[in-house]
Design a protein around this motif. Structure first.
Motif, PDB file in Angstrom:
ATOM      1  N   ARG A  51       1.017  -1.194   0.028  1.00 37.44           N
ATOM      2  CA  ARG A  51       0.074  -0.043   0.073  1.00 37.44           C
ATOM      3  C   ARG A  51       0.888   1.037  -0.098  1.00 37.44           C
ATOM      4  NH1 ARG A  51      -5.180   0.371  -1.143  1.00 37.44           N
ATOM      5  NH2 ARG A  51      -5.374   2.023   0.354  1.00 37.44           N
ATOM      6  N   LYS A  52       0.803   2.110  -0.917  1.00 37.40           N
ATOM      7  CA  LYS A  52       1.459   3.087  -1.064  1.00 37.40           C
ATOM      8  C   LYS A  52       1.144   4.473  -0.258  1.00 37.40           C
ATOM      9  CE  LYS A  52       3.873   0.862  -4.049  1.00 37.40           C
ATOM     10  NZ  LYS A  52       4.145   1.212  -5.599  1.00 37.40           N
ATOM     11  N   ASN A  53       0.741   4.323   0.887  1.00 39.07           N
ATOM     12  CA  ASN A  53       0.420   5.377   1.797  1.00 39.07           C
ATOM     13  C   ASN A  53       1.788   5.588   2.691  1.00 39.07           C
ATOM     14  OD1 ASN A  53       0.762   3.630   4.445  1.00 39.07           O
ATOM     15  ND2 ASN A  53      -1.123   2.774   3.843  1.00 39.07           N
ATOM     16  N   VAL A 117     -11.102  16.155   0.129  1.00 41.95           N
ATOM     17  CA  VAL A 117     -11.673  17.296  -0.769  1.00 41.95           C
ATOM     18  C   VAL A 117     -12.137  16.699  -1.908  1.00 41.95           C
ATOM     19  CG1 VAL A 117      -9.248  17.259  -1.526  1.00 41.95           C
ATOM     20  CG2 VAL A 117     -10.644  19.437  -1.745  1.00 41.95           C
ATOM     21  N   GLY A 118     -13.213  17.363  -2.255  1.00 49.61           N
ATOM     22  CA  GLY A 118     -13.772  16.842  -3.464  1.00 49.61           C
ATOM     23  C   GLY A 118     -14.729  15.667  -3.487  1.00 49.61           C
ATOM     24  N   VAL A 356      -4.653  11.420   2.315  1.00 51.90           N
ATOM     25  CA  VAL A 356      -4.588  12.751   2.697  1.00 51.90           C
ATOM     26  C   VAL A 356      -5.782  13.284   2.252  1.00 51.90           C
ATOM     27  CG1 VAL A 356      -2.080  13.203   1.974  1.00 51.90           C
ATOM     28  CG2 VAL A 356      -4.128  13.429   0.129  1.00 51.90           C
ATOM     29  N   ARG A 357      -6.244  14.558   2.917  1.00 51.99           N
ATOM     30  CA  ARG A 357      -7.825  14.907   2.909  1.00 51.99           C
ATOM     31  C   ARG A 357      -7.902  16.338   1.993  1.00 51.99           C
ATOM     32  NH1 ARG A 357     -10.812  13.395   8.496  1.00 51.99           N
ATOM     33  NH2 ARG A 357     -11.096  10.954   7.978  1.00 51.99           N
ATOM     34  N   LYS A 358      -6.643  16.997   2.251  1.00 53.81           N
ATOM     35  CA  LYS A 358      -6.682  18.500   1.911  1.00 53.81           C
ATOM     36  C   LYS A 358      -6.279  18.691   0.421  1.00 53.81           C
ATOM     37  CE  LYS A 358      -6.163  20.333   6.591  1.00 53.81           C
ATOM     38  NZ  LYS A 358      -5.304  21.241   7.418  1.00 53.81           N
TER      39      LYS A 358
END
Length: 407
Positions: A51-53, A117-118, A356-358
């Motif tokens: 997993r590429k986190n 976001v989105g 990420v969320r932003k």
């Protein structure tokens, strides 16, 4: 290829990757620490990490925690748009061709919750149904040498674009306003035209081909863009008598004249399973309320499946008068290359595996993945003609990234 020669080849990949990340890193960062973290991030994306986190990538490259990557993506001072320009320039440097094609498509990242976001309930092409997801319109640059992403946007649904509280929480810049997905493609095409990116055609699916504003942008007299885009069966056309008719009626009229001699079997390029053969027909058309650019004309291409003759797809071509039908068929067949980039980006490089969320971290992650894919594409192009496998494959025949040392 002998083992020592293959080892030398892998070492050359490592040296090229190091040189690339150092060069770009010096243009993005003043301090050496973020340059090193950026290089580690690109190297991790190219590695065999489940997993590429940030956590798993950090563990792979030997960071004690995910703090360095999280800081790089969120709080560090650097410009993702400058990186995008570097990615585009790198792709053009190695893959450029005057007859290249820019391909527009969107991909989706299915997400939970409503804070990223989105993210919103919207159509997801990968599942064919409405999902809670983010939608990303992308541009791929494709030539005979290879194909890779050169531009990207994040689609903001109206529920996000017109909500000041959500925008502020996600860090959406004030100058970002609502735009349709085709509108975002227009923005990206304008950027590529301004940069002088060399290409001959635009290709896209029906979600873009049906949009009159995108087509109008391509018809501009100061810089017309030739295109071959899929269109819906109800695309409004005009008959020779000035009456409006949908594109589907053109097929009905052609079939009424008889099937003999209507279709011609042609290849539209190599696919994963070999030559992609279809039956094709073509007819000059006039699009309702839209004139082609001077010296250009519109052609409706009809593509019929060999396996299932009832499966017919429509393409609208806008090209210089006298362009060969075989050329337009070739361009129509280029569209799948961005689907391959979407698949590679997701399955191999973690395009949608971010946590990420932003707004800013999203653009930084996606653009860094674009750089990793560009490096992979250029590496393949350099291997062409060598006595070595151009790319390794897994048991399902999917391409694997060339593995470079992780240290």
């Amino acid at each position: 290829m002998s083992l020592p020669l293959f080892y030398d080849l892998v070492m050359s990949w490592d040296a090229e990757l190091t040189a690339l990340t150092e060069r770009i890193g010096r243009s993005l960062f003043v301090r050496p620490e973020p340059r090193a973290n950026f290089a580690d991030l690109v190297r991790g994306l190219l590695a065999d990490v489940p997993r590429k986190n940030s956590w798993q990538l950090s563990d792979h490259v030997g960071h004690g925690t995910a703090n360095r990557f999280e800081h790089l993506l969120d709080r560090a001072k650097w410009d993702a748009e400058a990186l995008r320009e570097q990615v585009r320039d790198y792709v053009v440097e190695h893959l450029a061709s005057p007859d290249a094609v820019i391909i527009a498509d969107d991909t989706q990242a299915i997400k939970k919750g409503d804070r990223s976001v989105g993210v919103a309930p919207q159509y997801c092409g990968s599942t064919g149904q409405v999902e809670n997801c983010q939608v990303m319109p992308m541009l791929t640059y494709a030539s005979a040498a290879g194909h890779a992403f050169i531009n990207r946007r994040l689609y903001l649904p109206e529920s996000w674009a017109h909500d000041p509280r959500r925008r502020a929480m996600a860090g959406v810049p004030e100058d970002v306003v609502f735009a349709t997905k085709p509108g975002l493609v227009i923005e990206m095409l304008a950027v590529e035209l301004s940069a002088g990116t060399p290409f001959a055609y635009l290709a896209g699916d029906a979600g873009y081909g049906r949009d009159p504003e995108l087509r109008a942008f391509c018809h501009r007299t100061e810089r017309p863009i030739a295109y071959v885009m899929a269109v819906p069966v109800d695309l409004p056309l005009v008959t020779v008598h000035g009456q409006s008719e949908p594109a589907g009626h053109v097929l009905d009229r052609l079939l009424a004249l008889g099937d003999a001699g209507l279709w011609e079997r042609r290849s539209c390029g190599q696919g994963a399973k070999g030559v992609r053969l279809f039956d094709w027909a073509a007819v000059a058309v006039h699009v309702k309320d839209q004139q082609p650019a001077p010296g250009h004309g519109h052609m409706l291409l009809l593509r019929r499946s060999v396996a299932d003759p009832a499966e017919i797809e429509f393409f609208l071509a806008h090209a210089r008068v006298g362009t060969a039908i075989t050329e337009l068929i070739r361009i129509a067949g280029m569209r799948w290359k961005i689907e391959e980039n979407n698949e590679q980006g997701k399955d191999l490089l973690g395009l949608t595996q971010y946590q990420v969320r932003k707004w800013t971290p999203w653009h930084r992650h996606v653009t860094t993945v674009m750089l990793a894919l560009a490096f992979l594409t250029v590496t393949r192009a350099r291997l062409t003609g060598m006595d070595a496998p151009t790319v390794r494959e897994d048991e399902q025949g999917k391409a694997l990234v060339p593995q470079v040392p992780s240290g």
